[in-house]
Motif scaffolding. Structure first.
Motif, short mmCIF file in Angstrom:
data_model
loop_
_atom_site.label_atom_id
_atom_site.label_comp_id
_atom_site.label_asym_id
_atom_site.label_seq_id
_atom_site.Cartn_x
_atom_site.Cartn_y
_atom_site.Cartn_z
N ALA A 73 0.79 -1.24 0.00
CA ALA A 73 0.00 0.00 0.00
C ALA A 73 0.82 1.28 0.00
N ARG A 74 2.05 1.28 -0.45
CA ARG A 74 2.82 2.52 -0.40
C ARG A 74 2.20 3.62 -1.27
N ASN A 75 1.33 3.24 -2.21
CA ASN A 75 0.65 4.23 -3.05
C ASN A 75 -0.66 4.72 -2.41
N GLN A 76 -0.99 4.23 -1.22
CA GLN A 76 -2.23 4.60 -0.54
C GLN A 76 -1.97 5.73 0.45
N ASP A 77 -3.04 6.36 0.92
CA ASP A 77 -2.90 7.37 1.96
C ASP A 77 -2.64 6.68 3.31
N ASP A 78 -2.47 7.47 4.36
CA ASP A 78 -2.18 6.92 5.68
C ASP A 78 -3.23 5.91 6.12
N PHE A 79 -4.50 6.22 5.91
CA PHE A 79 -5.57 5.32 6.33
C PHE A 79 -5.42 3.96 5.64
N GLY A 80 -5.17 3.97 4.34
CA GLY A 80 -5.02 2.73 3.60
C GLY A 80 -3.81 1.93 4.06
N GLN A 81 -2.72 2.60 4.37
CA GLN A 81 -1.54 1.91 4.85
C GLN A 81 -1.77 1.33 6.25
N ARG A 82 -2.43 2.10 7.10
CA ARG A 82 -2.77 1.60 8.43
C ARG A 82 -3.73 0.42 8.35
N ALA A 83 -4.61 0.42 7.35
CA ALA A 83 -5.56 -0.68 7.19
C ALA A 83 -4.84 -2.00 6.91
N ILE A 84 -3.77 -1.97 6.12
CA ILE A 84 -2.99 -3.17 5.85
C ILE A 84 -2.42 -3.71 7.17
N ALA A 85 -1.82 -2.82 7.96
CA ALA A 85 -1.26 -3.22 9.25
C ALA A 85 -2.35 -3.75 10.17
N SER A 86 -3.52 -3.14 10.13
CA SER A 86 -4.62 -3.55 10.97
C SER A 86 -5.05 -4.99 10.66
N VAL A 87 -5.11 -5.34 9.39
CA VAL A 87 -5.48 -6.71 9.00
C VAL A 87 -4.45 -7.70 9.55
N ILE A 88 -3.18 -7.35 9.47
CA ILE A 88 -2.14 -8.24 9.99
C ILE A 88 -2.32 -8.44 11.49
N LEU A 89 -2.54 -7.36 12.23
CA LEU A 89 -2.74 -7.47 13.68
C LEU A 89 -4.02 -8.22 14.02
N GLN A 90 -5.05 -8.02 13.21
CA GLN A 90 -6.31 -8.73 13.45
C GLN A 90 -6.09 -10.24 13.29
N ARG A 91 -5.31 -10.63 12.28
CA ARG A 91 -5.00 -12.05 12.10
C ARG A 91 -4.18 -12.58 13.28
N ALA A 92 -3.22 -11.79 13.75
CA ALA A 92 -2.39 -12.23 14.88
C ALA A 92 -3.24 -12.39 16.15
N ALA A 93 -4.32 -11.63 16.27
CA ALA A 93 -5.21 -11.74 17.43
C ALA A 93 -5.95 -13.08 17.42
N LEU A 94 -6.03 -13.71 16.26
CA LEU A 94 -6.67 -15.02 16.12
C LEU A 94 -5.57 -16.06 15.92
N SER A 95 -4.67 -16.16 16.88
CA SER A 95 -3.40 -16.87 16.71
C SER A 95 -3.55 -18.33 16.27
N ARG A 96 -4.55 -19.02 16.75
CA ARG A 96 -4.67 -20.42 16.36
C ARG A 96 -5.03 -20.59 14.90
N ARG A 97 -5.46 -19.53 14.25
CA ARG A 97 -5.82 -19.63 12.84
C ARG A 97 -4.65 -19.31 11.91
N TRP A 98 -3.92 -18.22 12.18
CA TRP A 98 -2.87 -17.77 11.27
C TRP A 98 -1.48 -17.74 11.89
N GLY A 99 -1.36 -17.46 13.15
CA GLY A 99 -0.06 -17.33 13.81
C GLY A 99 -0.17 -16.35 14.96
N ASP A 100 0.85 -16.35 15.81
CA ASP A 100 0.81 -15.54 17.03
C ASP A 100 1.35 -14.12 16.85
N THR A 101 2.16 -13.90 15.85
CA THR A 101 2.82 -12.60 15.70
C THR A 101 2.62 -12.07 14.28
#
Length: 176
Positions: A73-101
């Motif tokens: 998302a380097r071509n996106q605004d701050d919100f779009g870039q933060r959204a990518i990071a948010s999805v990663i953290l959301q997946r990490a919150a469901l550790s048994r599904r995707w991973g812990d970190t």
């Protein structure tokens, strides 16, 4: 994490804007709790910007998230870039599904920019890299974005993954 705290240098005065709505999981399981009160700042925290890692082998979560932001998302605004990071953290919150970190999420090639288990195309835009690191640090402090309602997937508008039809679209952010 201790690494993140070591990278933080200063925080600006003010308040980060955040939506007070809690994250809600589509499957009805327990929602991800909202993050603790965010540090007072209207911008991303000031961090010592490390050089881009040569690979993600033994990388920090900050590096894994920043590399994902840069490539997705380097071509996106701050919100779009933060959204990518948010999805990663959301997946990490469901550790048994995707991973812990964050690195457990990014490294196994869950994102199309990865060219092998630990490798990705070169990072050559240092301005975009610095912004990606600052926004990665911000999202690591704030947690998943409440306004994305627990979203744990995204895709570019130009593609239609097989799983897309089984998901509820939460929001269009930039070209994702």
């Amino acid at each position: 994490s201790p690494l993140l705290l070591a990278l933080l240098v200063t925080l600006s005065a003010g308040a980060w804007a955040s939506d007070p709505l809690p994250s809600v999981r589509r499957d009805g399981n327990h929602p991800v709790p909202p993050p603790a009160a965010a540090p007072a700042s209207t911008t991303a925290p000031a961090v010592r910007i490390p050089p881009p890692p040569a690979s993600l082998r033994n990388a920090s979560d900050l590096s894994c998230i920043a590399v994902a932001i840069y490539h997705e998302a380097r071509n996106q605004d701050d919100f779009g870039q933060r959204a990518i990071a948010s999805v990663i953290l959301q997946r990490a919150a469901l550790s048994r599904r995707w991973g812990d970190t964050a690195c457990d999420i990014v490294v196994p090639r869950q994102f199309s920019f990865m060219t092998s288990r630990y490798d990705y195309p070169p990072i050559d835009d240092m301005r975009a890299w610095k912004k990606a690191v600052r926004l990665a640090a911000r999202v690591m402090i704030e947690g998943p974005m409440p306004e994305l309602k627990g979203a744990d997937h995204y895709h570019a508008k130009a593609v239609t993954p097989d799983w897309a039809s089984s998901m509820v679209r939460v929001r269009l952010v930039g070209d994702h």
